[in-house]
Design a protein around this motif. Sequence first.
Motif, PDB file in Angstrom:
ATOM      1  N   ARG A 115      17.742   5.641  -2.224  1.00 18.02           N
ATOM      2  CA  ARG A 115      16.529   5.469  -3.014  1.00 18.02           C
ATOM      3  C   ARG A 115      15.961   4.059  -2.828  1.00 18.02           C
ATOM      4  N   ASP A 116      16.855   3.067  -2.878  1.00 19.05           N
ATOM      5  CA  ASP A 116      16.397   1.682  -2.733  1.00 19.05           C
ATOM      6  C   ASP A 116      15.771   1.432  -1.367  1.00 19.05           C
ATOM      7  N   ARG A 117      16.466   1.921  -0.331  1.00 16.70           N
ATOM      8  CA  ARG A 117      15.971   1.681   1.017  1.00 16.70           C
ATOM      9  C   ARG A 117      14.634   2.399   1.243  1.00 16.70           C
ATOM     10  N   VAL A 118      14.539   3.646   0.744  1.00 22.56           N
ATOM     11  CA  VAL A 118      13.291   4.393   0.904  1.00 22.56           C
ATOM     12  C   VAL A 118      12.157   3.661   0.190  1.00 22.56           C
ATOM     13  N   ASP A 119      12.426   3.157  -1.028  1.00 22.44           N
ATOM     14  CA  ASP A 119      11.403   2.401  -1.759  1.00 22.44           C
ATOM     15  C   ASP A 119      10.937   1.203  -0.945  1.00 22.44           C
ATOM     16  N   GLU A 120      11.934   0.498  -0.377  1.00 19.46           N
ATOM     17  CA  GLU A 120      11.642  -0.696   0.408  1.00 19.46           C
ATOM     18  C   GLU A 120      10.740  -0.366   1.600  1.00 19.46           C
ATOM     19  N   VAL A 121      11.139   0.694   2.350  1.00 22.98           N
ATOM     20  CA  VAL A 121      10.379   1.061   3.548  1.00 22.98           C
ATOM     21  C   VAL A 121       9.003   1.578   3.178  1.00 22.98           C
ATOM     22  N   MET A 122       8.921   2.317   2.042  1.00 24.24           N
ATOM     23  CA  MET A 122       7.620   2.834   1.629  1.00 24.24           C
ATOM     24  C   MET A 122       6.680   1.692   1.254  1.00 24.24           C
ATOM     25  N   ALA A 123       7.238   0.648   0.649  1.00 24.40           N
ATOM     26  CA  ALA A 123       6.408  -0.505   0.314  1.00 24.40           C
ATOM     27  C   ALA A 123       5.930  -1.172   1.599  1.00 24.40           C
ATOM     28  N   LEU A 124       6.832  -1.317   2.537  1.00 21.35           N
ATOM     29  CA  LEU A 124       6.522  -1.949   3.821  1.00 21.35           C
ATOM     30  C   LEU A 124       5.390  -1.206   4.529  1.00 21.35           C
ATOM     31  N   CYS A 125       5.430   0.126   4.449  1.00 26.96           N
ATOM     32  CA  CYS A 125       4.442   0.932   5.167  1.00 26.96           C
ATOM     33  C   CYS A 125       3.272   1.343   4.269  1.00 26.96           C
ATOM     34  N   GLN A 126       3.134   0.704   3.118  1.00 24.73           N
ATOM     35  CA  GLN A 126       2.037   0.990   2.192  1.00 24.73           C
ATOM     36  C   GLN A 126       1.965   2.460   1.809  1.00 24.73           C
ATOM     37  N   LEU A 127       3.107   2.980   1.403  1.00 23.92           N
ATOM     38  CA  LEU A 127       3.154   4.388   1.014  1.00 23.92           C
ATOM     39  C   LEU A 127       3.526   4.544  -0.461  1.00 23.92           C
ATOM     40  N   GLU A 128       3.413   3.466  -1.231  1.00 28.07           N
ATOM     41  CA  GLU A 128       3.817   3.547  -2.635  1.00 28.07           C
ATOM     42  C   GLU A 128       3.081   4.672  -3.344  1.00 28.07           C
ATOM     43  N   GLY A 129       3.828   5.397  -4.165  1.00 31.31           N
ATOM     44  CA  GLY A 129       3.216   6.433  -4.983  1.00 31.31           C
ATOM     45  C   GLY A 129       3.040   7.766  -4.285  1.00 31.31           C
ATOM     46  N   LEU A 130       3.394   7.832  -2.990  1.00 34.96           N
ATOM     47  CA  LEU A 130       3.213   9.094  -2.271  1.00 34.96           C
ATOM     48  C   LEU A 130       4.527   9.852  -2.104  1.00 34.96           C
ATOM     49  N   GLY A 131       5.622   9.305  -2.667  1.00 36.05           N
ATOM     50  CA  GLY A 131       6.957   9.828  -2.399  1.00 36.05           C
ATOM     51  C   GLY A 131       7.133  11.310  -2.641  1.00 36.05           C
ATOM     52  N   GLU A 132       6.516  11.831  -3.714  1.00 37.44           N
ATOM     53  CA  GLU A 132       6.764  13.234  -4.054  1.00 37.44           C
ATOM     54  C   GLU A 132       5.765  14.169  -3.392  1.00 37.44           C
ATOM     55  N   ARG A 133       4.816  13.604  -2.636  1.00 36.09           N
ATOM     56  CA  ARG A 133       3.792  14.434  -2.003  1.00 36.09           C
ATOM     57  C   ARG A 133       4.398  15.383  -0.976  1.00 36.09           C
ATOM     58  N   ASN A 134       3.695  16.483  -0.828  1.00 41.51           N
ATOM     59  CA  ASN A 134       3.999  17.405   0.255  1.00 41.51           C
ATOM     60  C   ASN A 134       3.353  16.849   1.534  1.00 41.51           C
ATOM     61  N   ILE A 135       4.015  17.083   2.668  1.00 39.93           N
ATOM     62  CA  ILE A 135       3.498  16.569   3.937  1.00 39.93           C
ATOM     63  C   ILE A 135       2.079  17.061   4.196  1.00 39.93           C
ATOM     64  N   LYS A 136       1.827  18.311   3.811  1.00 41.40           N
ATOM     65  CA  LYS A 136       0.506  18.903   4.101  1.00 41.40           C
ATOM     66  C   LYS A 136      -0.604  18.200   3.329  1.00 41.40           C
ATOM     67  N   ALA A 137      -0.228  17.493   2.243  1.00 36.61           N
ATOM     68  CA  ALA A 137      -1.250  16.857   1.408  1.00 36.61           C
ATOM     69  C   ALA A 137      -1.558  15.433   1.861  1.00 36.61           C
ATOM     70  N   LEU A 138      -1.079  15.036   3.031  1.00 32.44           N
ATOM     71  CA  LEU A 138      -1.297  13.660   3.492  1.00 32.44           C
ATOM     72  C   LEU A 138      -2.439  13.593   4.495  1.00 32.44           C
ATOM     73  N   SER A 139      -3.110  12.447   4.530  1.00 30.73           N
ATOM     74  CA  SER A 139      -4.132  12.229   5.560  1.00 30.73           C
ATOM     75  C   SER A 139      -3.449  11.848   6.869  1.00 30.73           C
ATOM     76  N   GLY A 140      -4.233  11.838   7.949  1.00 30.12           N
ATOM     77  CA  GLY A 140      -3.670  11.515   9.253  1.00 30.12           C
ATOM     78  C   GLY A 140      -3.005  10.154   9.284  1.00 30.12           C
ATOM     79  N   GLY A 141      -3.678   9.156   8.708  1.00 34.47           N
ATOM     80  CA  GLY A 141      -3.121   7.812   8.698  1.00 34.47           C
ATOM     81  C   GLY A 141      -1.840   7.735   7.884  1.00 34.47           C
ATOM     82  N   GLN A 142      -1.825   8.464   6.756  1.00 35.11           N
ATOM     83  CA  GLN A 142      -0.609   8.465   5.922  1.00 35.11           C
ATOM     84  C   GLN A 142       0.552   9.119   6.664  1.00 35.11           C
ATOM     85  N   ARG A 143       0.271  10.207   7.379  1.00 36.56           N
ATOM     86  CA  ARG A 143       1.328  10.866   8.139  1.00 36.56           C
ATOM     87  C   ARG A 143       1.920   9.913   9.171  1.00 36.56           C
ATOM     88  N   GLN A 144       1.031   9.188   9.827  1.00 38.11           N
ATOM     89  CA  GLN A 144       1.477   8.252  10.849  1.00 38.11           C
ATOM     90  C   GLN A 144       2.425   7.224  10.224  1.00 38.11           C
TER      91      GLN A 144
END
Lengths: 348, 274, 271
Positions: A115-144
Amino acid sequence: MSGTQIQLKSCSKTFPDGTRALSPTSINVSPGEILALLGPSGCGKTTMLRIIAGLESPDETGKVFFDDSDVTSIPIEKRSVGMVFQSYALFPNMSVRENIGYGLKIKKISTEKIRDRVDEVMALCQLEGLGERNIKALSGGQRQRVALARAVAPQPKILLLDEPLSALDAGLRDQLRDELAILLRSLSITTVFVTHDQAEAMAIADRVAVMQKGHVLQIDDPRKLYTAPDNAFVARFVGAANELSGRLNNNLFSLQGGSLQLPEGISAVSDDKIYVRQEAIKLIPPSESELKGKVLSSTFLGNSQKIVLSDVCERLVNVITDPFSKYEIGQEVGLLIQVEDILVLRDD
Amino acid sequence: MLLQRGNKMRNISPSFTFQLAVTLLACAFLLVPAVMSIMAGFTANYFKGISSGLTIKWIIEVWELYADSIGRSIILAIACLFFTLIIGIPAAYALNQMKPRFARILEEFVSLPLSIPGLALALALLQLYGTMSGFRLSSWFILTGHVLYTLPFMIRSVLAIFTAIDLKALEEGASSLGASSWQRFKDIAVPNALPGILAGSLTVVTLSIGEFNLTWMLHTPLTKTLPVGLADSYASMRLEIASAYTLVFFIMIVPLLVALQWLSTRTQKIGESR
Amino acid sequence: MNSRYFFISCLLPLAAFSFAFLALPLVRLLFASIDSELGFGIYLEILTNARYMNSLLYTVLLSIAVTIAALFISTTAGLFLVRNHFPGHRVLIAVLTFPLAFPGVVIGFLIILLGGRQGLTNMLAQNLFDTRVIFAYSMTGLFLGYLYFSIPRVLLTVMAAAEKLDLSLEEAARSLGASPTKVLRDVILPALTPALIASGAIAFATAMGAFGTAFTLATNIDVLPMIIYTEFTLSANIAMSCALSVVLGLVTWILLIFSRSLTGNNVAAAG
């Protein structure tokens, strides 16, 4: 610099049907370096990336080393590589968080640490708050970014990216290119990425390997590639270059539209061709130049303008110049080319 | 880009061996009894084994006993094909033009014979038409059952091609050139759907020849078909004759199945190339 | 011709045929089922009659067992055949899919050849071990017969789905360290789930309604279609046979609708 060194030793790849995807190639990627494999489709760049990843094995003689250990026969799942796929290959049956944490879960790391590492990497990649999203609900840039986060989360020895931006549309691609360059630099993991887009290679990589038909033609830093290409293919592929054909006689290069004085010591110009970058040609009044051409078209590009000239040589010549000088169609212009801007190259 | 399926590094592994074993066992399970049946059909005396000699006398005997039911099955299959073609192709064409919601409901309805057991359908037909003895006693009654059961296959096969080739775009092109509905149907829709029509036709003929569940309930002693005869021979004839009859059935449907397999790999490519 | 009229005339043959030979007969079947002194009570009679309920239970259990076995075998073989190309590859696919077109009676006969009194296993057992092995007329025989026609149905669907799997998903999982088993569990099986549900539903529905195989094997286990048949022909209990048909038809139809709503796929049972 920290990181793992990658060495390919005479790696080639011949497919069962006999096609040669990669001719014997040896390259070194220094620890922490970002190397781009650049070339048109079918040049062998993806094959080379897949050999480094362990998704393809090289022909008998080839060897792959990570630092001092021979990993040639080690399958990808044991190589500790992070990989970003062209299609991103995000698992549709898992949420963003599960995708990013998958590599850590495989390593049997405790749930809290994951959990800690995922939080860290998500912050690094500017993905905060998207953790519970379904993959299909992401934009192209977010998927990348999820794909990148998933690849780096398990702290791989090396990072491999296969056309990481090609699935995005043009505007987004430019923006993400710069973000990716900054992010990769901050990670300081040895990185190899494949692209067919020279701007992308130059923006992101420390060094670029230009490939064609299964061969690496030149490996250099982007500036060197641009200013001192080894051959005509590199000159044309990395930043556009004009090909001027004519006849060389005692350092005097004669073309349809006049002549050019070449520096002393240039004796053999192969196929009687020289190359000049588009922005290295200055347009001056025809009376001041020995070399003349006719304006065929002018295109306003905002911060510059592109002039197409005829009658300089057999081919049309493109010139990039300041945006506000006016040129009439059919107008005669003189060409000024500095001697140091002339590229004399082996043909490909 | 050059991509290779699978990976050499992983090929020879316990899981590979396991998968191979399961595949081969399944093949053996399906193949061994079929081969036994074929051999038994040629063996003079099954209980003594192949050593008793090879013969075609059982096949000749099958012909003498069941020629009429074999012939009836072939005629029924052709008639069934005719009716599924003239009902199915226009129907698929219309379904392709309908609003998806209505098309789904209608397709669902005409596909009922695929999900409702044949026995139940046969009972339904018997309840309604059993008393119309002219119809009930003729081969037309069986034909009705066969068309009922095979029609969904024809419709789906043709409809699948219509979707794969994006018929709507082709038709818009044709109407922009002034083609009427009928011209679009005969010049654009039908010619382009030929692979699907062919696949549907092979399926219809194969299924009609082998149909038992409906036919068993609908047939009369005078309208026996090949599979009805098969059930009859299994119950009352010696094993060699039953086997020889099964052999005749295999000879009739295996070429159809081979053609169907060949066609399906080709049609797949049509779909992929779009 | 006006396109509206053309559209209608395309549908007309189908509408006429389906109305006369599908819609009306099914309605008639429903009426015939309540055309006895019991009326709608006949459905209550099914629920309380031990013979019918046992038969329903046996049929359901048998169909579940066959579905699970067919899913396992066909998924293993299907993945193997999609991933590995070798000489004879197409022949194996042919062997595994051709039985799709065999009528139930033929499959019953093949099972007799395998496990009947004069069958292969019995002869081998008698010659080698001097014992008798006969399973064709038991639950085992039924199970194998049903398995015989279920394997091809599941295999075709699984192979079609496996062809479409995104290889880079598997490569991604492997690059993150997943072993082949974990790739199977976390990537391949989830991606195949819709196909497995669809083909499992087909296999189950087909097994529920199978008649020819049970008819040929003439076992002492009464599967539901055999009960319907004997009620109709021997007992002339027409209302009951119709009522049981309605139940059987509804069960398989609803199951297939349900599986389709889960997967969004078009599936069909056949046979």
